[in-house]
Design a protein around this motif. Structure first.
Motif, short mmCIF file in Angstrom:
data_model
loop_
_atom_site.label_atom_id
_atom_site.label_comp_id
_atom_site.label_asym_id
_atom_site.label_seq_id
_atom_site.Cartn_x
_atom_site.Cartn_y
_atom_site.Cartn_z
N ALA A 9 0.84 -1.20 0.00
CA ALA A 9 0.00 0.00 0.00
C ALA A 9 0.88 1.25 0.00
O ALA A 9 1.98 1.24 0.56
CB ALA A 9 -0.92 0.00 1.22
N PRO A 10 0.43 2.32 -0.63
CA PRO A 10 1.20 3.57 -0.63
C PRO A 10 1.52 4.02 0.79
O PRO A 10 0.69 3.96 1.68
CB PRO A 10 0.28 4.56 -1.34
CG PRO A 10 -0.58 3.71 -2.22
CD PRO A 10 -0.79 2.43 -1.45
N ARG A 11 2.75 4.48 0.98
CA ARG A 11 3.22 4.89 2.30
C ARG A 11 2.98 6.38 2.49
O ARG A 11 3.26 7.19 1.61
CB ARG A 11 4.71 4.58 2.46
CG ARG A 11 5.03 3.11 2.36
CD ARG A 11 6.53 2.86 2.45
NE ARG A 11 7.08 3.26 3.72
CZ ARG A 11 7.04 2.51 4.82
NH1 ARG A 11 6.47 1.33 4.79
NH2 ARG A 11 7.58 2.94 5.94
N SER A 12 2.46 6.75 3.65
CA SER A 12 2.20 8.15 3.97
C SER A 12 3.33 8.70 4.84
O SER A 12 3.91 7.97 5.66
CB SER A 12 0.87 8.29 4.71
OG SER A 12 0.70 9.60 5.21
N ILE A 13 3.64 9.98 4.67
CA ILE A 13 4.66 10.60 5.50
C ILE A 13 4.04 11.29 6.71
O ILE A 13 4.77 11.83 7.55
CB ILE A 13 5.50 11.62 4.70
CG1 ILE A 13 4.64 12.80 4.26
CG2 ILE A 13 6.19 10.95 3.53
CD1 ILE A 13 5.45 13.93 3.67
N ARG A 14 2.71 11.29 6.81
CA ARG A 14 2.06 12.05 7.87
C ARG A 14 2.47 11.57 9.26
O ARG A 14 2.86 12.37 10.12
CB ARG A 14 0.54 11.98 7.72
CG ARG A 14 -0.21 12.74 8.82
CD ARG A 14 -1.71 12.69 8.58
NE ARG A 14 -2.06 13.30 7.28
CZ ARG A 14 -3.29 13.32 6.80
NH1 ARG A 14 -4.29 12.76 7.49
NH2 ARG A 14 -3.53 13.90 5.65
N GLY A 15 2.37 10.25 9.49
CA GLY A 15 2.71 9.71 10.81
C GLY A 15 4.15 10.00 11.22
O GLY A 15 4.41 10.55 12.30
N PRO A 16 5.15 9.64 10.37
CA PRO A 16 6.54 9.95 10.72
C PRO A 16 6.79 11.44 10.90
O PRO A 16 7.54 11.85 11.78
CB PRO A 16 7.32 9.40 9.52
CG PRO A 16 6.47 8.29 8.99
CD PRO A 16 5.06 8.77 9.18
N MET A 17 6.14 12.27 10.07
CA MET A 17 6.35 13.72 10.19
C MET A 17 5.82 14.24 11.53
O MET A 17 6.48 15.04 12.21
CB MET A 17 5.67 14.44 9.03
CG MET A 17 5.99 15.92 8.97
SD MET A 17 7.70 16.26 8.50
CE MET A 17 7.61 15.98 6.73
#
Length: 226
Positions: A9-17
């Motif tokens: 699934a596409p990875r989001s940067i929201r959580g790490p950011m």
């Protein structure tokens, strides 16, 4: 070539950011307090040790544990299928670890600063040079995360490689074959196994007819069938 698994699934940067900025806020508050009251803390052994040395130790241990979990051999042998491309996404958690590691270095500098007698030359160097330098490095690493620096897209026409300052378009005719198991244009922070990405790149270098199916479900199944 390492056999690919199903598309990821596409990875989001929201959580790490969000995690990076939360840690940054906590570290900044701690640094500000340590700098502001370092002379007072210097004369209280127990409180001084806790303030000056506990946070960097926690940072280092956390970074070692997270870094071990994000080793290349633990990464998936799979691409995202997105936008007409097979995408090797960014290792967002790894980049977040790099950014927060910078914060651990900053807290280490504050420890050095706080544990010195007032008037030492470190009073000048650390707060005026070291901490601002760490802040700049932290912002650069956050920018790499926001930019998705390290993302590689396999497209019918070639590779698209995203870095901090530019996006490079590399036609298949200009892409070099893998050397020693990794393609020459592979950044270390791409979230796929290096040998899997190398094998896929080599496959399309050697099989021009297969390139037209890149970015499709059928093309991914063909890749898995090899």
């Amino acid at each position: 070539m390492t056999a690919p698994s199903a598309p990821v699934a596409p990875r989001s940067i929201r959580g790490p950011m969000v995690a990076v900025w939360v840690v940054a806020a906590l570290a900044a508050a701690w640094i500000a307090a340590a700098v502001r009251w370092h002379e007072t803390l210097l004369h209280d052994m127990v409180l001084g040790i806790g303030v000056f040395f506990l946070p960097p130790i926690v940072f280092v241990i956390a970074m070692l544990v997270i870094g071990w979990r994000l080793q290349p051999q633990r990464r998936p042998a799979a691409f995202e299928v997105d936008g007409g491309a097979f995408v090797a996404p960014v290792a967002t958690k790894w980049q977040a670890v790099n950014a927060t590691t910078t914060l651990s270095h900053a807290t280490g500098l504050v420890c050095t600063y706080g544990w010195q007698e007032p008037g030492n030359y470190i009073d000048l160097v650390v707060p005026r040079v070291g901490i601002p330098l760490m802040a700049v490095l932290f912002l650069v690493r956050v920018a790499r995360l926001a930019r998705r620096s390290g993302r590689i897209e396999l497209r019918p026409e070639g590779l698209r490689v995203t870095s901090l300052f530019r996006v490079r378009e590399l036609p298949w005719e200009t892409v070099e074959a893998a050397r020693y198991g990794q393609p020459t244009h592979t950044p270390n922070d791409t979230w796929v196994r290096p040998e899997f990405l190398a094998g896929a790149v080599n496959h399309y270098i050697g099989n021009p007819a297969a390139r037209q199916a890149i970015g499709t479900a059928a093309g991914y199944e063909q890749l898995r069938a090899r």
